[in-house]
Write an enzyme that holds these catalytic residues in place. Structure first.
Site, PDB file in Angstrom:
ATOM      1  N   ARG A  44       0.844  -1.183   0.000  1.00 26.12           N
ATOM      2  CA  ARG A  44       0.000   0.000   0.000  1.00 26.12           C
ATOM      3  C   ARG A  44       0.889   1.246   0.000  1.00 26.12           C
ATOM      4  O   ARG A  44       2.099   1.142   0.184  1.00 26.12           O
ATOM      5  CB  ARG A  44      -0.947   0.007   1.206  1.00 26.12           C
ATOM      6  CG  ARG A  44      -0.211  -0.322   2.503  1.00 26.12           C
ATOM      7  CD  ARG A  44      -0.748   0.362   3.680  1.00 26.12           C
ATOM      8  NE  ARG A  44      -0.621   1.788   3.548  1.00 26.12           N
ATOM      9  CZ  ARG A  44       0.527   2.459   3.747  1.00 26.12           C
ATOM     10  NH1 ARG A  44       1.650   1.848   4.068  1.00 26.12           N
ATOM     11  NH2 ARG A  44       0.559   3.781   3.611  1.00 26.12           N
ATOM     12  N   GLY A  45       0.239   2.406  -0.231  1.00 25.65           N
ATOM     13  CA  GLY A  45       1.003   3.639  -0.389  1.00 25.65           C
ATOM     14  C   GLY A  45       1.219   3.835  -1.888  1.00 25.65           C
ATOM     15  O   GLY A  45       1.622   2.886  -2.591  1.00 25.65           O
ATOM     16  N   ASP A 212      -1.988  10.815  -2.958  1.00 19.90           N
ATOM     17  CA  ASP A 212      -2.272   9.706  -3.876  1.00 19.90           C
ATOM     18  C   ASP A 212      -2.513  10.188  -5.301  1.00 19.90           C
ATOM     19  O   ASP A 212      -2.329   9.434  -6.248  1.00 19.90           O
ATOM     20  CB  ASP A 212      -3.467   8.894  -3.382  1.00 19.90           C
ATOM     21  CG  ASP A 212      -3.051   8.091  -2.169  1.00 19.90           C
ATOM     22  OD1 ASP A 212      -3.076   8.644  -1.054  1.00 19.90           O
ATOM     23  OD2 ASP A 212      -2.638   6.930  -2.350  1.00 19.90           O
ATOM     24  N   ASN A 222      -5.726  12.327  -0.703  1.00 17.77           N
ATOM     25  CA  ASN A 222      -4.852  11.586   0.223  1.00 17.77           C
ATOM     26  C   ASN A 222      -5.763  10.857   1.207  1.00 17.77           C
ATOM     27  O   ASN A 222      -6.992  10.980   1.162  1.00 17.77           O
ATOM     28  CB  ASN A 222      -3.876  12.528   0.934  1.00 17.77           C
ATOM     29  CG  ASN A 222      -2.784  11.765   1.672  1.00 17.77           C
ATOM     30  OD1 ASN A 222      -2.180  10.851   1.116  1.00 17.77           O
ATOM     31  ND2 ASN A 222      -2.526  12.130   2.919  1.00 17.77           N
TER      32      ASN A 222
END
Ligand code: MRU
Length: 322
Positions: A44-45, A212, A222
């Protein structure tokens, strides 16, 4: 332990859904397995899912079809599409997907290192910084962005304090705390609704977050809760910085209104660590991201430097492409 890597024809992913309690590697032999690891947030990220997807393309027997599968795994973070498109474009020029994936991963490492350096310059001895979600090595498969800058500043010998938003419902604050502990950086976790109180009491000097997707007018998506933090920061005259690589910018989308926001399973809200904490019959909405308008952003920090206007970012990016 690497966050994402390619070894002997397989994509190896450190399973972040088990951290901080267990360190386990997920071995992906197919594109579907990589897409599933992204969807279920084992990786993730925004930058890290970009790297995972690029390596996923190296497992593909049908690039066009698999590009769609990977891109649809999570809709908000644009790094994912940019990484997949990078591999696709170069495949048209005869470059092997694995070579492109390695190039993407190395480029990502370089971008994050430069962001960390620029961001660290803003941190001074005695500062109290607030961060939301998790934006370090785990989230980037590299040095990090917002948390990368924090870690870099500590390595430079600066003495400061970090407040870590817990970040419900997935508790990315636990990942941030894990990374801060490993780097011996003094910090405390706060519940997501505590930031306003601390800002009012002048206990926070500035906010560092990742993103994001940052669109043409500077609005950005985000982790859910970022917008509330930004609004309260402005109300209290506290600078709010967004740290993200060019791979997170989407200059094709005009404003934040057009960003697709991921909604996830209600279980992630209703259950914590295997326990249902709400009565049976309660339902929840699990909105994964929100959009913060550009007027709340003091500056965008990317690999090219610190920009107080979004137009400066786009101009610099265009000039470097030419
Ligand atoms: O749902 P997640 O954990 O993938 O969300 C991550 C974030 O919102 C991060 O702030 C963002 O991806 C930047 S990571 C450098």
């Amino acid at each position: 332990m690497k966050v994402v890597e390619f070894k002997l024809g397989k994509v190896l992913i450190l399973d972040q859904s088990l951290l901080p309690h267990k360190e386990e590697i997920v071995v992906c032999k197919t594109v579907a397995e990589v897409a599933d690891a992204i969807k279920t947030m084992k990786v993730r990220g925004a930058p890290a899912i970009g790297v995972a997807a690029a390596y996923g393309m190296a497992l593909s027997n049908d690039l066009q079809k698999d590009a769609k599968t990977l891109k649809s795994a999570r809709p908000t973070a644009v790094d994912l599409s940019h990484a997949v498109d990078f591999v696709l474009r170069r495949a048209e020029d005869g470059i092997r997907p694995l070579e492109s994936a390695e190039n993407w991963a190395h480029g990502n490492e370089d971008r994050c290192a430069r962001i960390s350096e620029h961001g660290a310059d803003l941190i001074k001895d005695g500062d109290n910084v607030l961060t939301h979600c998790n934006t370090g090595p785990l989230a980037t498969s590299a040095e990090g962005t917002a948390l990368g800058a924090i870690i870099r500043a500590a390595r430079d010998g600066k003495k400061f304090f970090v407040y870590v938003d817990e970040t419900r419902p997935r508790f990315q604050g636990a990942l941030t705390s894990w990374e801060l502990l490993r780097n011996k950086i003094p910090h405390k976790v706060i519940t997501d609704n505590s930031a306003g109180f601390l800002m009012q009491k002048k206990e926070i000097d500035f906010v560092f977050v990742g993103a994001d997707r940052i669109v043409k007018n500077g609005d950005f998506a985000n982790k859910i809760g970022t917008y509330s933090v930004a609004v309260i920061a402005k109300e209290n005259h506290i600078p709010f910085y967004v740290l993200a690589p060019i791979s997170t910018f989407d200059f094709e989308t005009e404003t934040g209104d057009s960003i697709t926001i991921e909604e996830r399973d209600e279980k992630e809200v209703l259950w914590v660590s295997g326990y249902r904490i709400y009565p049976k019959g309660t339902h929840a909405r699990n909105i994964a991201f929100d959009v913060t308008p550009s007027r709340y952003v003091k500056a965008y920090i990317n690999e090219f430097g610190i920009f107080d206007r979004i137009s400066g970012v786009e101009d610099t990016w265009k000039n470097t492409k030419e």
